[in-house]
Design an enzyme around this catalytic site. Structure first.
Site, PDB file in Angstrom:
ATOM      1  N   GLY A  39       0.855  -1.199   0.000  1.00 49.51           N
ATOM      2  CA  GLY A  39       0.000   0.000   0.000  1.00 49.51           C
ATOM      3  C   GLY A  39       0.885   1.241   0.000  1.00 49.51           C
TER       4      GLY A  39
ATOM      5  N   GLU B 117     -17.679  11.742   0.276  1.00 44.57           N
ATOM      6  CA  GLU B 117     -17.372  11.707  -1.160  1.00 44.57           C
ATOM      7  C   GLU B 117     -18.301  10.762  -1.903  1.00 44.57           C
ATOM      8  OE1 GLU B 117     -12.718  13.079  -0.889  1.00 44.57           O
ATOM      9  OE2 GLU B 117     -13.113  10.951  -1.118  1.00 44.57           O
TER      10      GLU B 117
END
Ligand SMILES: Cc1cc2nc3c(=O)[nH]c(=O)nc-3n(C[C@H](O)[C@H](O)[C@H](O)COP(=O)(O)OP(=O)(O)OC[C@H]3O[C@@H](n4cnc5c(N)ncnc54)[C@H](O)[C@@H]3O)c2cc1C
Length: 432
Positions: A19, A177
């Site tokens: 990641g 979002e």
């Protein structure tokens, strides 16, 4: 069985997780040299989690935000990638057990991030949809579009109402979002795609948040702006709404309040991924592994933990640990790389100091909030900043161009072109 890593004269640093933190660390360490670097991830790609919600709402192709890890490091020397799920660590023997075999390490860095936290709500876990990976984003995209298809077919008004109500739980950046992007689908896309449905009259998007305000990590001013922008976009925001249950048809919150809905997205919290051999006594809040000021796991010399998976409370500015955001993971990755090099040269490691570069969240077309260097921005300026910053952090020129193209297309045409329901093909049995 082992992972078949060739021997080299150098000390071996094994990194778990490709990641933000793991990639930043592996890049810095391979550039510095002096170590054999082994990166292990259960996927063969790095995923850019901040844009998952755009995949889920048909605005972006999944490959634009996923990048093959082997490609990132193809020019790095003495670097080895292995696709495997890490299972357990034996800190006494310096060995890591994975689904594909064991590997020895001289230094181990855990950067395995987090998973969705359902806070023990079993029925919610069974029926709600998480948004933590590209696979989950595609599953959500399928669910939203399938619900619309079902809503067209059904003649039962109660079923249609359940299908056209979409509930997002969690008023952090992900929830805000996603709710904003669903509202844009409702406004610009679905009325044209589903003329048989009364989208404006029947489709509703709810954002439920347990806290009394949205975006708790932001200032009151940005929270108020996000609330106003979402409401203007048609999202029904319910603050102070503690979700208690979801049976697949109705979501229940507080004492006796409910919303009939089939699609519930759980964006309400995360819990650190576990690694066998590291007991709960080593973990703190959110199951994060406690580390010292150098990101070393407490009680060890050669095991480090970075990013979302660690809890570092040595900096008095962050007594409850750092926020679980990409910049912390990236900076901790670089810090650990520098300290491994320092230690190899016989020098003392330096404590990690987080440089907060700001926070931002987008609410929809031309609408966002951003807080950078003590200054607060909203509207178009914040939105443009959001686009720029996210573009800069995407790995790979092709991916950046793909994201830029998808954004430009959506902006100019008001279209979300990727409205396809793609499911894995059913397995065909021989002779069937
Ligand atoms: C939907 C969403 C939106 C977000 N938006 C923002 C944003 O706008 N800005 C921001 O700063 N942050 C954002 N974040 C948070 C940010 O993505 C994280 O803080 C960041 O990814 C943490 O980096 P990491 O390296 O610690 O973990 P991750 O980036 O999560 O990486 C963990 C890696 O470990 C691998 N892994 C996990 N378990 C194993 C195992 N057992 N074996 C092998 N590999 C394993 C995973 O496959 C993954 O590649 C968002 C997160 C989500 C979910």
């Amino acid at each position: 069985m082992d992972l078949n890593i060739p021997a080299s004269g150098k000390k071996r640093a094994v990194i778990v997780g490709g990641g933000f933190g793991g990639v930043a660390l592996a890049r810095a360490l391979t550039r510095r040299g002096g170590f054999q670097v082994v990166l292990i991830d259960r996927n063969n790609y790095h995923q850019f989690q901040p844009l998952l919600y755009q995949v889920a709402t048909s605005g972006m192709e999944p490959t634009a935000i996923s990048f093959p890890l082997r490609k990132v490091f193809r020019r790095s020397r003495d670097f080895h990638f292995r696709m495997a799920a890490v299972e357990a660590v034996d800190t006494e023997r310096g060995r890591l057990r994975t689904s594909a075999g064991d590997v020895h390490y001289d230094y181990l860095v855990l950067a395995a991030g987090t998973d969705t936290n359902y806070f023990g709500l079993e029925r919610v876990e069974r029926h709600a949809l998480p948004l933590k990976s590209v696979g989950e984003a595609l599953a959500l995209r399928n669910r939203v579009l399938s619900a619309m298809e079902q809503a067209v077919r059904t003649t039962d008004p109660r079923e249609r109402s359940e299908l056209l109500d979409f509930v997002v739980v969690g008023g952090g950046p992900t929830g805000v979002e996603l709710a904003g992007a669903l509202a844009e689908l409702q406004r610009h896309i679905f009325p044209k795609d589903y003329p048989e449905l009364d989208i404006a009259g029947q489709m509703r998007i709810y954002l439920l948040n347990a806290a009394p305000r949205l975006l708790e990590g932001f200032s009151e001013e940005s929270s108020a702006r996000a609330l106003r922008d979402l409401q203007r976009g048609g999202v029904e925001v319910v603050l102070g709404a503690m979700v208690r249950d979801f049976d697949g048809h109705t979501v229940y919150y507080n004492d006796g309040e409910s919303i009939p809905a089939r699609t519930v997205v759980w964006a309400s919290g995360v819990v650190a991924n576990t690694v066998g051999g590291i007991g709960p006594e080593r973990c703190g809040r959110g199951r994060r592994i406690r580390v010292d000021a150098y990101n070393r796991m407490e009680g060890t010399e050669n095991v480090f933990v970075i990013g979302d998976q660690c809890l570092q409370t040595s900096d008095p500015r962050y007594p409850d640990g750092h926020p679980q955001v990409a910049q912390v993971a990236i900076q901790q990755g670089r810090s650990v790389a520098a300290n491994l090099s320092r230690m190899a040269a016989g020098r003392a490691p330096e404590p990690f100091v987080y440089n907060d570069k700001g926070s931002m969240a987008t609410i929809g077309r031309n609408r966002a909030v951003a807080e950078i260097g003590g200054r607060h921005f909203g509207g178009f300026v914040a939105w443009a900043l959001w686009l720029l910053v996210h573009l800069l952090f995407i790995i790979g020129v092709r991916n950046r161009l793909a994201v830029l193209f998808d954004w430009s297309w959506s902006y100019l045409t008001y279209d979300r072109p990727l409205r396809t329901i793609i499911r894995p093909a059913p397995r065909v049995r021989p002779g069937a």
